[in-house]
Design a protein around this motif. Structure first.
Motif, mmCIF file in Angstrom:
data_model
loop_
_atom_site.group_PDB
_atom_site.id
_atom_site.type_symbol
_atom_site.label_atom_id
_atom_site.label_comp_id
_atom_site.label_asym_id
_atom_site.label_seq_id
_atom_site.Cartn_x
_atom_site.Cartn_y
_atom_site.Cartn_z
ATOM 1 N N UNK A 85 0.571 -13.042 -5.181
ATOM 2 C CA UNK A 85 -0.027 -12.929 -3.859
ATOM 3 C C UNK A 85 -1.350 -13.644 -3.796
ATOM 4 N N UNK A 86 -1.800 -13.880 -2.559
ATOM 5 C CA UNK A 86 -3.102 -14.521 -2.378
ATOM 6 C C UNK A 86 -4.189 -13.497 -2.638
ATOM 7 N N UNK A 87 -5.374 -13.978 -2.869
ATOM 8 C CA UNK A 87 -6.487 -13.104 -3.196
ATOM 9 C C UNK A 87 -6.702 -12.061 -2.096
ATOM 10 N N UNK A 88 -7.016 -10.838 -2.485
ATOM 11 C CA UNK A 88 -7.252 -9.666 -1.634
ATOM 12 C C UNK A 88 -5.971 -9.107 -1.039
ATOM 13 N N UNK A 89 -4.819 -9.658 -1.375
ATOM 14 C CA UNK A 89 -3.564 -9.124 -0.852
ATOM 15 C C UNK A 89 -2.582 -8.820 -1.982
ATOM 16 N N UNK A 90 -3.131 -8.505 -3.157
ATOM 17 C CA UNK A 90 -2.242 -8.320 -4.299
ATOM 18 C C UNK A 90 -1.692 -6.915 -4.409
ATOM 19 N N UNK A 91 -2.209 -5.963 -3.657
ATOM 20 C CA UNK A 91 -1.740 -4.588 -3.752
ATOM 21 C C UNK A 91 -0.929 -4.242 -2.515
ATOM 22 N N UNK A 132 -7.693 -2.228 -7.510
ATOM 23 C CA UNK A 132 -8.373 -3.468 -7.154
ATOM 24 C C UNK A 132 -7.401 -4.446 -6.509
ATOM 25 N N UNK A 133 -7.754 -4.883 -5.285
ATOM 26 C CA UNK A 133 -7.032 -6.003 -4.697
ATOM 27 C C UNK A 133 -7.480 -7.312 -5.343
ATOM 28 N N UNK A 139 -10.388 -0.305 1.369
ATOM 29 C CA UNK A 139 -11.509 -1.218 1.471
ATOM 30 C C UNK A 139 -11.056 -2.655 1.456
ATOM 31 N N UNK A 140 -12.013 -3.559 1.555
ATOM 32 C CA UNK A 140 -11.677 -4.978 1.553
ATOM 33 C C UNK A 140 -11.206 -5.440 0.174
ATOM 34 N N UNK A 141 -11.841 -4.920 -0.853
ATOM 35 C CA UNK A 141 -11.523 -5.363 -2.206
ATOM 36 C C UNK A 141 -10.791 -4.305 -3.018
ATOM 37 N N UNK A 142 -10.895 -3.043 -2.594
ATOM 38 C CA UNK A 142 -10.320 -1.966 -3.386
ATOM 39 C C UNK A 142 -9.628 -0.966 -2.491
ATOM 40 N N UNK A 143 -8.614 -0.322 -3.071
ATOM 41 C CA UNK A 143 -7.929 0.780 -2.420
ATOM 42 C C UNK A 143 -8.298 2.047 -3.172
ATOM 43 N N UNK A 144 -8.903 2.992 -2.486
ATOM 44 C CA UNK A 144 -9.287 4.242 -3.119
ATOM 45 C C UNK A 144 -8.324 5.354 -2.761
ATOM 46 N N UNK A 184 0.207 8.856 -2.079
ATOM 47 C CA UNK A 184 -0.092 7.462 -1.770
ATOM 48 C C UNK A 184 0.460 6.624 -2.916
ATOM 49 N N UNK A 185 1.159 5.547 -2.562
ATOM 50 C CA UNK A 185 1.722 4.657 -3.582
ATOM 51 C C UNK A 185 1.079 3.289 -3.458
ATOM 52 N N UNK A 186 0.565 2.801 -4.564
ATOM 53 C CA UNK A 186 -0.016 1.468 -4.638
ATOM 54 C C UNK A 186 0.792 0.685 -5.673
#
Length: 1017
Positions: free
Chosen positions: A804-810, A748-749, A732-737, A819-821
């Motif tokens: 990282x910049x906002x929304x790109x922290x993961x 959460x990104x 997602x835009x804000x989260x990785x599920x 899946x690796x986050x």
């Protein structure tokens, strides 16, 4: 045979009641006692054999109970004439005797370690006493004799503990005065007695000149804190006795020698041996063939019966005197008991409980039973003589006692040590004004305790620097007795090395002891204090025991100390807690420095006791895959005296057990094959070997484990590999599920971390996991300034931010199975450090976590390295496979064993006086934290991990000054870790953990573990 005349009794009874008390002499160091009876042996006398058998003497009458009391703020305010029979005290309050004034509404307890209690309030010099605040308690009680005095009988009163000085009257007539808070003060009453009721009055001064000699590390109290007893002496009476029974060099024969002081005639018999005969000088002797020596392992006491007779041949009294036959001396350059080198497996013990220094025989016996179960063989009476019943029990249970006279002037010594004061300021030093007081205290100690076989050394006191007076005192002890003399202060003031017969030091690291002994081989070496067990401590102590095995001149030491000094308090919300320095409104004080015990104040064992029992056990047991090696470090007991039980387990499941017959004589080693084969295809198994009591004793039940060892054997049993389809990835835009059949994880990104982990429809995380570098400082860490040095890691744990910049922290990646986050955190350290946390999620819901960091040079040492998570407070049941059962640390884990253990998280934080890092487990393979229905989380380590499950974060723990201040439970905080820093154990004010028990300060750190949800069955 006539009893030798008691010419040593230092008083003229006819003049006792004719003089008056002069309170202006209380500050005079030379005013030690007036009209006090001379010190004597602590034997008891009975009217007949029936009384002796019952242990109740008709010659004794207790005056314990409620007394009237009035407390004046200083001597100038004392009510005049209170001691007179006509003075009305009906309006005064009451206080129990024995009891401390401060615990019954008269002033406040004050805990100070080194400081004198008046420091900063009044400027006074040694010998002077505070004028503004020196409370004086006036006590009054009445009594009637249980029967009239027989012809020739005399009556005395014995105050067995009065802090710090005491004046006494009977029916308005002055009886005498005494100092020395910790030895008996006895006064003759005979001439002042009257028919019917008698009025006994006493005045107790909080501070006297003697207070300068009583600056021990302890709570400061005042009052009558030990028993007060009336004592009758028949006309023909044994006033004092001295018995010696030294084992000969060949051990085949011993002479028991007895001297009696009094008047009349006596007969003496030794149970099982025969009648003693008297020589021309009045000494009674008997030869004992094939004696049974007294020792800690076999504290055998012979019963010596003494009967006194008057001129008509009528028996006037009977005395039962236990006799221990033993030889303790420096022989062949080392301390030996009955011709064998000994190692002191000791503790220091303040006579202190929840009622302060008011201790009963029953409480003392429970203390000694606890210590016996822990393998302790020696006690130092820090730093004053104990109640007489302590020595009786030590004789019976078998403890080697270093008997310490009532002397400590630490606050004065600090002026020399830290303020560059001249040596002439040492107290007592070379100041002749104090000679009489020192000699009096030494004589009171010696005369009372001389007949106890448990007493193996006389100690001149504690932390009073040095000087000629102490040197002369040591010579006096040697002149009256053959036991070695101990004094540690020679280490700081080496002018008179002959003051002590042993080298004694405090808190010297084991490596430094070893280095010293490479250069000095003239005296045995002991540590009269070591392993300062303050808070969560007692790390690395095994190094000392290893040294005692390697070097015969190092003969052990005494842990500081046995029990926390703390007193029950109630907070403003009605909750009970244990108070320490400052909790009573007192100043100055020394905070929680009184919390040094291996047991809590209520005698609940601290986790450190697990380590003590292992290090002090009399056998060393090494367990292999097919055999067990047993080294017997006992003096007289073979392993066959115990039942040896071998048990095979796999992850808590008992597979097999058997009894192994062993016979390893004292001082030898042997290897025995295990009684069964250890399977090689069962994965990891443990083999436990335990030596247990065959029968119950006074100090433990049958089956009590006297010694144990464990071997961990790794076999070839493979663990099942969990495989499945790769979980579903939703970016997602804000989260990785990341989702599977029974679980879902949300990363959460926006906030930079694992936001949610749901399993079986339930959320299992209540806070975002974060790297953990900090823990609530332990007492030791606060002592050596750890929080100051390591404070950057507190900021790093609390305020790490995603890179990282906002929304790109993961960072997100995947392969066929998972899946690796990943997240990278920038840490507020100088220089800057970064920490990576990667979560690899497989289709079965397992989350494999890797926490890694490359340490830049220049950063302080890490307190810990791991991850902090939180789950619901309902998940309060901890179960783990690892080391236990009590909490452990990397430098305090030898006393643990590997097994499956369980604990309620709500009680997993040991109640140290001041909350601190604790409750962790080392060597953990897996752990589960679940609710009552079995729903929760499971953690697994690739190798081993430390694991902590507590109801509070490290920050909440650190903020609390007492356990009752911890907040209401809202969550369960989980902290798997690669390692936490060792707790250390040399001392609590400068000793860091040994280097091998610290995290590295450079290079790469990497910690791998996994977690997954579990559902109850």
């Amino acid at each position: 045979m006539s009893i030798e005349a008691a010419g040593r009794i230092e008083q003229e009874l006819a003049g006792v009641i004719e003089s008056e008390f002069d309170a202006t002499r209380v500050p005079d160091p030379g005013f030690v006692a007036q009209h006090r009876r001379a010190a004597r042996s602590d034997h008891r006398w009975f009217r007949d054999d029936a009384e002796r058998a019952a242990g109740v003497s008709g010659f004794e009458q207790s005056l314990n109970g409620l007394w009237r009391v009035q407390v004046a703020p200083n001597p100038a305010s004392v009510v005049p004439g209170f001691e007179q029979p006509g003075f009305d005290v009906s309006g005064w309050g009451t206080i129990p005797v024995p009891g401390h004034l401060q615990l019954h509404g008269h002033g406040t307890p004050q805990y100070v370690n080194i400081q004198y209690p008046w420091d900063g309030h009044e400027s006074i010099e040694p010998g002077q006493v505070p004028q503004l605040a020196n409370p004086v308690a006036s006590y009054v009680t009445t009594f009637e004799l249980d029967r009239p005095l027989d012809e020739g009988e005399r009556m005395s009163v014995e105050f067995r503990g009065a802090e710090s000085a005491l004046a006494v009257w009977l029916n308005g007539r002055y009886l005498g005065y005494a100092t020395d808070s910790f030895t008996p003060s006895e006064f003759d009453l005979t001439e002042a007695l009257q028919p019917g009721g008698n009025r006994l009055a006493a005045q107790v001064f909080t501070f006297s000149s003697g207070s300068w000699l009583e600056d021990q590390d302890m709570f400061r109290f005042s009052g009558l804190f030990r028993d007060v007893v009336l004592l009758r002496r028949p006309a023909v009476h044994v006033e004092d006795l001295r018995v010696t029974a030294t084992l000969g060099e060949d051990g085949a024969e011993v002479v028991v020698d007895l001297q009696l002081y009094g008047a009349g005639h006596a007969s003496v018999a030794l149970e099982g041996v025969g009648e003693l005969t008297a020589d021309a000088q009045g000494r009674f002797r008997i030869r004992v063939a094939d004696p049974r020596p007294w020792s800690p392992e076999d504290p055998h006491l012979y019963a010596l019966t003494i009967r006194a007779f008057d001129e008509s041949g009528a028996q006037t009294e009977v005395i039962a005197q236990p006799v221990g036959i033993r030889r303790f001396a420096i022989e062949e350059g080392v301390l030996q008991l009955n011709g064998q080198r000994i190692v002191f497996l000791g503790v220091n013990r303040h006579e202190f409980g929840l009622n302060g220094r008011v201790m009963t025989r029953e409480q003392t016996e429970q203390d000694l039973q606890l210590l016996k179960r822990a393998g302790v063989n020696a006690i130092r009476t820090s730093h004053y003589p104990n109640n007489s019943f302590f020595y009786e029990l030590a004789d019976e249970y078998g403890f080697l006692v270093v008997d310490e006279m009532n002397l400590e002037t630490h606050g004065r010594w600090d002026r020399i040590r830290y303020l560059d004061a001249p040596v002439e300021e040492a107290l007592p030093g070379d100041d002749e004004r104090w000679r009489a007081a020192l000699q009096d205290r030494a004589a009171s100690l010696f005369e009372r305790d001389k007949n106890h076989p448990s007493v193996v050394m006389w100690s001149l006191g504690n932390e009073s620097y040095g000087g000629s007076l102490l040197r002369d005192l040591a010579d006096w002890f040697r002149g009256v007795d053959d036991r070695p003399v101990h004094y540690e202060g020679v280490h700081w003031d080496p002018r008179f090395p002959e003051t002590t017969d042993v080298v004694s030091q405090m808190y010297t690291p084991a490596a430094e002891v070893e280095a010293y002994l490479r250069e000095h081989r003239d005296k045995p070496f002991i540590l009269c204090e070591y392993a300062h067990s303050m808070g969560n401590s007692f790390g690395g102590v095994d190094r000392y025991l290893d040294l005692a095995d390697r070097d015969p001149l190092f003969q052990g030491g005494f842990i500081w100390d046995f029990a926390d000094q703390a007193l029950e308090q109630v907070d403003r919300h009605g909750r009970t807690f244990l108070g320490y320095g400052g909790d009573f409104g007192e100043a100055p004080h020394d905070g929680d420095f009184s919390g040094n015990g291996i047991v809590f104040a209520d005698r609940t064992p601290k986790p450190a006791l697990q380590e003590v029992a292992f290090l002090y056990q009399p056998f060393r047991i090494e367990v292999g895959s097919d055999a067990v090696s047993i080294e017997n470090r006992s003096l007289t007991t073979a392993s066959s005296a115990y039942e040896t039980v071998v048990a095979l387990r796999r992850e808590g499941e008992l597979l097999r057990s058997a009894v192994l017959e062993t016979h390893v004589p004292p001082g030898t080693s042997a290897v025995h094959p295990l009684p069964f084969a250890v399977p090689r295809d069962a994965g990891e198994v443990t083999v436990d070997v335990e030596l247990r009591l065959r029968e119950a004793t006074r100090w433990a039940e049958a089956g009590h484990i006297v010694a144990r060892g464990q071997g961990v054997v790794s076999g070839s049993r493979p663990r099942p590999v969990r495989r499945g389809q790769r979980p579903r990835l939703v970016e997602g835009a804000h989260n990785v599920g990341v989702h599977g059949e029974h679980f879902g994880a949300l990363f959460s990104r926006l906030h930079g971390g694992l936001l949610s982990y749901r399993f079986g429809g339930r959320e299992l995380l209540t806070a975002m996991p974060k790297p953990s570098f900090w823990h609530a400082p332990t007492s030791n860490e606060r002592g050596w300034g750890g929080p100051f040095d390591d404070g950057q890691w507190l900021l790093a744990s609390r305020y790490a931010r995603p890179v990282g910049t906002q929304l790109r922290t993961a960072s997100v990646s995947h392969d066929d199975e998972a899946v690796t986050v990943g997240y990278r955190y920038e840490l507020p350290t100088s220089p800057r450090a970064v920490c990576d946390v990667d979560y690899r999620v497989t289709g079965d819901g397992r989350v494999a976590v890797t926490v890694s960091m490359d340490l830049p040079p220049g950063l302080p040492e890490l307190p810990e390295f791991g991850l902090q998570l939180a789950t619901s407070a309902d998940a309060h049941l901890l179960r783990w496979y690892g080391e236990g059962p009590d909490e452990t640390a990397v430098d305090r884990r030898l006393g643990a064993r590997v097994d499956v253990f369980e604990q309620d998280v709500r009680t997993a934080l040991p109640p140290y006086l001041r909350p601190q890092e604790s409750g962790s487990r080392t060597g953990v393979r897996w752990a589960t934290v679940t609710d009552a229905h079995g729903f929760g989380l499971r953690f697994d380590a690739e190798q081993r991990m430390e694991f902590s499950a507590l109801p509070w974060t490290p920050y909440e723990i650190e903020n609390a000054q007492h356990p009752n201040e911890l907040p209401p439970i809202q969550r369960t905080v989980l902290r798997p870790a690669l390692q936490r820093r060792g707790v250390a154990g040399d001392d609590s004010w400068g000793a860091r953990p040994l280097p091998e028990f610290r995290l590295p300060r450079s290079g790469r750190l990497e910690f791998r573990f996994s977690f997954t949800g579990v559902a109850g069955g």
